[in-house]
Scaffold this active site. Structure first.
Site, PDB file in Angstrom:
ATOM      1  CB  SER A   1       8.994   3.796 -10.535  1.00  0.00           C
ATOM      2  OG  SER A   1       8.911   2.959 -12.794  1.00  0.00           O
ATOM      3  CE  LYS A   2       6.561   0.226  -4.732  1.00  0.00           C
ATOM      4  NZ  LYS A   2       5.727  -0.280  -4.401  1.00  0.00           N
ATOM      5  NE  ARG A   3       8.266   1.874 -16.103  1.00  0.00           N
ATOM      6  CZ  ARG A   3       7.896   3.810 -15.616  1.00  0.00           C
ATOM      7  NH1 ARG A   3       6.762   3.972 -14.922  1.00  0.00           N
ATOM      8  NH2 ARG A   3       7.876   4.874 -16.129  1.00  0.00           N
TER       9      ARG A   3
ATOM     10  N   GLY B   1      12.824  -2.417 -11.566  1.00  0.00           N
ATOM     11  CA  GLY B   1      13.547  -3.100 -11.125  1.00  0.00           C
ATOM     12  C   GLY B   1      13.691  -2.456  -8.932  1.00  0.00           C
TER      13      GLY B   1
END
Length: 458
Positions: free
Chosen positions: A236-238, A240
């Site tokens: 996911s975005k967390r 990177g």
């Protein structure tokens, strides 16, 4: 002829997982001289946007994942879906379901209370279809036997038909569902092989049953394991992981991203760096791992740094133009971008880094790096800087070799080590403590700027 496809839903931007799926399908087609097609699955009208469609097209273009026909848009094919749904109804392979939302919710609640898997109970399967009111069209899934297929990545998979319910083909508002449109599209587009994420494994038996009901041979399927973050959780975005075009904005090369993606779950010996031609030559679905891959942003940057050092300077300069504009750097008044790349490429990981570190070549800096200035622009530095300014003013040939000779002679003349001369000169002319070798830096900077900046420092 072998045909495969990439079929994203434009409910967001193209992300890392989608780009890897597209790459593997593209490589598979190119490897066997087949065709690779693009389908935009935009039936989710509330979430699909023109912006997301364009972002997908832009990402495919940037990655050079060319497709062999005009993209297919599902929203342009509603008449075809209705035609096939009517065919299934006429043949008794589908039926109208008038069950209310309340009945379905109560059924689900009841099944969950007795720890059954929630599924439609076939209430309308044998009922008369001449009722009034809204309805959905459901597929008559076989109730006996099993669906067995060979996944060319994971091996043989079997699912009992009594584990599958009668899936909805067309909703009450007339919008066809994902599993139905995919089957009709793959049929009409002549798909022979489908590579997609393993989140679709549960859909595959349902789709195979639909193909059989239509009297069509289903394509062969291969399901890619998911990509995980460093913590072992779904990417996911967390972690990177951002949209593909954000990597473009951050100054990564498409070759680097493709090279990194191809190694997420596929290998060819111990080789890490692949040209696109090498990827095509060596790609084999038999070498795709069945285990999840782990996304590592640092590894991606390492791969990008390799391309920064090895791509032709002219090619890097061409890509750098966008990032110079992005950083509002007027590169028309200073060294050529090709010369700039040759000087700075060893010190940059991305095009964004390269643009940021080039600013002092094209515009005046308002202040010095505080720590570097305190250490190097002191009274002790005044003498070597004064001598350098005088020698540079008189220097006829403004070339790196001649500049190096002036600096070396000054070091020897004052009996100082190079750091006592070179570092003050670097801070004076660039504003900071880091740059390429001073002879190269000053040659690119130009005589007038060099002399003026030394004067300012003094």
């Amino acid at each position: 002829m072998m045909k495969t496809r990439f079929a994203p839903s434009p409910t967001g931007y193209l992300h890392i997982g989608g780009a890897r799926t597209a790459l593997f399908a593209w490589l598979y087609a190119r490897k066997v001289k087949g065709e690779f097609l693009l389908r935009i699955e935009d039936t989710d009208r509330e979430r699909s946007t023109d912006e997301s469609i364009q972002a997908i097209l832009d990402a495919m273009d940037w990655l050079h994942l060319n497709y062999d026909e005009t993209p297919v848009y599902q929203t342009q094919r509603f008449d075809r879906y209705r035609e096939v749904a009517d065919q299934l109804l006429a043949e008794g392979k589908a039926y109208r379901c008038y069950c209310s939302k309340e009945r379905l919710e109560a059924l689900r609640e009841e099944q969950m209370q007795i720890k059954q898997k929630p599924r439609y109970d076939g209430h309308c399967r044998g009922a008369a279809s001449d009722e009034n009111g809204s309805y959905v069209i459901r597929f008559k899934n076989p109730v006996e036997g099993e669906v067995t297929f060979h996944d060319f990545i994971r091996g043989e998979i079997s699912v009992r038909n009594d584990e599958l319910d009668d899936l909805i083909l067309v909703r009450s508002d007339g919008v066809p569902t994902y599993n139905f449109t995919v089957v009709v599209d793959d049929w009409d587009m002549g798909m022979t092989h489908v590579i997609r994420g393993d989140d679709h494994i549960n859909n595959t038996p349902r789709q195979i049953n639909l193909f059989k009901a239509l009297g069509v041979e289903p394509p062969l399927y291969g399901h890619l394991p998911m990509i995980l973050g460093s913590d072992g959780k779904r990417l996911s975005k967390r972690h990177g992981a951002v949209s593909v075009m954000q990597y473009f904005e951050q100054g990564y090369f498409p070759e680097a991203l493709l090279n990194y993606l191809v190694r997420l779950g596929w290998s060819h010996g111990d080789q890490e760096i692949f040209s696109v031609d090498e990827m095509i030559e060596h790609f084999d679905v038999a070498h795709i791992s069945r285990s999840p891959a782990t996304f590592n942003p640092e590894k991606l940057t390492w791969v990008n740094t390799h391309y920064m050092k090895t791509l032709p300077a002219a090619r890097i300069a061409e890509d750098l133009v966008y990032h110079m504009h992005l950083q509002k750097i007027d590169y028309n008044h200073g060294p050529s971008l090709v010369d700039l790349v040759e000087a700075l490429r060893e010190r940059a990981n991305t095009l964004e880094d390269l643009a940021n570190s080039s600013r002092y070549f094209y515009e005046e800096f308002e202040r010095y790096d505080e720590k570097a200035a305190k250490k190097n622009l002191n009274l002790e530095a005044a003498q070597p800087l004064t001598i350098l300014k005088e020698k540079f003013t008189e220097l006829a040939s403004w070339q790196a070799e001649a500049i190096h000779e002036v600096i070396q002679n000054t070091v020897e003349e004052l009996d100082l080590n190079m750091g006592k001369v070179g570092q003050p000169l670097r801070v004076a002319t660039t504003g900071g403590p880091v740059s390429p070798p001073m002879d190269v830096t000053l040659a690119l900077l130009g005589k007038n700027k060099t002399v003026a900046r030394i004067e300012k420092a003094l």
